[in-house]
Design a protein around this motif. Structure first.
Motif, short mmCIF file in Angstrom:
data_model
loop_
_atom_site.label_atom_id
_atom_site.label_comp_id
_atom_site.label_asym_id
_atom_site.label_seq_id
_atom_site.Cartn_x
_atom_site.Cartn_y
_atom_site.Cartn_z
N VAL A 26 0.88 -1.08 0.05
CA VAL A 26 0.00 0.01 -0.11
C VAL A 26 1.00 1.10 -0.08
N ARG A 27 1.90 1.14 0.89
CA ARG A 27 2.94 2.22 0.83
C ARG A 27 3.74 2.79 -0.66
N GLN A 28 4.07 1.43 -1.07
CA GLN A 28 4.72 1.61 -2.43
C GLN A 28 3.92 2.06 -3.64
N ALA A 29 2.59 1.60 -3.68
CA ALA A 29 1.52 1.99 -4.46
C ALA A 29 1.11 3.57 -4.37
N ALA A 30 1.19 4.00 -3.11
CA ALA A 30 0.86 5.20 -2.90
C ALA A 30 2.22 6.20 -3.61
N ILE A 31 3.42 5.63 -3.45
CA ILE A 31 4.37 6.70 -4.09
C ILE A 31 4.27 6.56 -5.71
N LEU A 32 3.82 5.41 -6.08
CA LEU A 32 3.54 5.28 -7.61
C LEU A 32 2.30 6.22 -7.88
N LEU A 33 1.35 6.39 -7.08
CA LEU A 33 0.28 7.00 -7.82
C LEU A 33 0.26 8.60 -7.24
N LYS A 34 0.88 8.83 -6.56
CA LYS A 34 1.06 10.35 -6.10
C LYS A 34 1.52 11.38 -7.28
N PRO A 35 2.07 10.96 -8.23
CA PRO A 35 2.33 12.12 -9.42
C PRO A 35 0.86 12.19 -9.88
N LEU A 36 0.29 11.04 -10.01
CA LEU A 36 -1.05 11.12 -10.70
C LEU A 36 -2.18 12.02 -9.76
N ARG A 37 -2.10 11.87 -8.62
CA ARG A 37 -2.91 12.59 -7.55
C ARG A 37 -2.42 13.98 -7.60
N ASP A 38 -1.14 14.24 -7.75
CA ASP A 38 -0.76 15.78 -7.69
C ASP A 38 -1.30 16.47 -8.99
N LEU A 39 -1.30 15.63 -10.20
CA LEU A 39 -1.90 16.14 -11.42
C LEU A 39 -3.16 16.34 -11.11
N MET A 40 -3.91 15.79 -10.73
CA MET A 40 -5.53 15.95 -10.50
C MET A 40 -5.72 17.14 -9.57
N HIS A 41 -4.82 17.24 -8.74
CA HIS A 41 -4.88 18.49 -7.91
C HIS A 41 -4.69 19.71 -8.50
N ARG A 42 -3.65 19.57 -9.19
CA ARG A 42 -3.52 21.02 -9.95
C ARG A 42 -4.55 21.11 -10.86
N ARG A 43 -5.17 20.25 -11.66
CA ARG A 43 -6.09 20.71 -12.79
C ARG A 43 -7.32 21.01 -11.70
N LEU A 44 -7.64 20.46 -10.72
CA LEU A 44 -8.99 20.52 -9.93
C LEU A 44 -9.00 22.01 -9.51
N ARG A 45 -7.64 22.43 -9.01
CA ARG A 45 -7.65 24.12 -8.81
C ARG A 45 -7.55 25.20 -9.94
#
Length: 396
Positions: free
Chosen positions: A96-115
């Motif tokens: 779960v921790r390693q998957a979070a590292i893998l998915l973080k760039p995707l989450r950050d891009l969603m965050h930037r687009r949402l703002r």
């Protein structure tokens, strides 16, 4: 003839990846560098997690079970074991921790687009977390933001504090547009910024009038009429629907709002300030511009129920997993809730999405570009999936 639904246990299997090395038969090793006469085929590392024994399907199953179905890892360990696969709870946690590292760039891009969206819905909920040296578990907070059709994502953040500087201010930094939220004081600095317009929640107001009892019946009746109009409106999915929503509200909802304001101002003179009715009246009158703002634009909603429904997943899960481990685990959980929540918001099966996207993220490496990640966002993935289904159906 009788048809019955049935199922078999989950079919776990081992996926074997073979890498072959090819050597040039005419090159002499002492005269030619090894890089020129020896070539190894296949990926240097096999994902989605390097050196881990989990394939994309198993990892997607664990993440979906924990963050969509609210199954703690200890329970998943037993479920997986019944299918003949033994894996420790600590190993599942590391995945779960390693998957979070893998998915973080995707989450950050969603965050930037949402703002950059024009409309946002937001709310928060508490969650305990463990901290070394503390006898009791401190309170942490999950914040959620849902964007409009230009950024249809549900982005989560986790903070150990509940102040404006720890929560809303950094989470919504740079946002300009309509901001659906309740009257939480932590949002005050955002509401004061130029270009940010608070859209208040009539569902919150209605609850306060319900607590006031019989004396608030006239207000409840008028609020009920406002919701009756809302139930007859189409979703804001096309320019025509957006225009119709605005026109209907201006012609039908605004007169009701005017009547409600007259009643509120009249009753405020007699209601005790600290009585349930007085509190309810003050809550609405003090934010009247924000309460009527939803009539200005057809993209807006009359309440903030969208974000409350989204946070319900965490409220349900909290009864099972109780707390998030520690502050770092809370941040990792926010990443997973973002991905799984965005899938559910778009009507996507999170397991199918994660099984497909996780190995592709691994292939992109540690610093993927936004244009590469953009193809893997849930909305882009959904469009490709729907096009593929439609193409298959047309051939059949």
């Amino acid at each position: 003839m009788l048809f019955r639904s049935d199922c078999d246990p989950i079919p776990f299997f081992v996926r074997k990846t073979t890498r072959k090395t090819y050597i040039c038969q005419t090159c002499h090793p002492s005269e030619v560098p090894a890089k020129q006469w020896s070539v190894t085929s296949g990926p240097a590392t096999v994902g989605p997690i390097a050196k881990a024994v989990c394939g994309p399907g198993l990892l997607a199953l664990v993440l979906t079970g924990k963050f969509a179905d609210h199954l703690p890892l200890s329970r998943q360990q037993g479920i997986i074991a019944r299918s003949g696969v033994k894996v420790s709870e600590n190993t599942l946690g590391d995945w779960v921790r390693q998957a979070a590292i893998l998915l973080k760039p995707l989450r950050d891009l969603m965050h930037r687009r949402l703002r950059k969206a024009c409309v946002i819905w937001t709310d928060d909920t508490r969650s305990r977390y463990a901290e070394a040296g503390c006898d009791t578990m401190p309170k942490g907070y999950f914040w959620v933001a849902i964007g409009d059709t230009t950024a249809p994502f549900t982005v989560f953040d986790f903070t150990t504090g509940h102040s404006a500087k720890e929560g809303p201010e950094p989470f919504f930094e740079g946002f300009k547009g309509y901001f659906h939220a309740d009257g939480l004081k932590q949002y005050a600095t955002l509401f004061a910024k130029e270009g940010v317009w608070h859209v208040a929640c009539w569902a919150h107001a209605r609850r306060k009038f319900l607590e006031a009892g019989e004396s608030a019946k006239p207000a409840l009746k008028l609020i009920g009429q406002l919701y009756g109009i809302e139930r007859g409106l189409p979703p804001p999915d096309t320019p025509e629907h957006i225009a119709l929503r605005k026109a209907t509200r201006l012609s039908q909802s605004v007169p009701i709002l005017n009547l409600l304001k007259v009643w509120l101002e009249s009753e405020s003179k007699a209601a005790l300030p600290k009585s349930p009715l007085g509190v309810a009246i003050a809550y609405v009158l003090n934010r009247w511009e924000a309460f009527v703002r939803y009539t200005e634009d057809g993209r807006l909603a009359a309440d903030n129920n969208l974000s409350e429904r989204t946070l319900r997943a965490i409220a349900l899960g909290r009864a099972n997993w109780k707390f998030v481990g520690n502050a770092a685990s809370g941040s990792n959980a926010a990443i997973h809730f973002t991905v799984v929540g965005s899938c559910r918001h778009l009507g996507i099966d999170p397991f199918a999405y994660l099984r497909d996207v996780l190995p592709k993220l691994h292939e992109l490496g540690a610093n993927p570009k936004d244009e590469q990640l953009g193809e893997l966002l849930p909305d882009a993935w959904s469009r490709r999936h729907q096009a593929a289904v439609a193409a298959t159906a047309s051939v059949a």
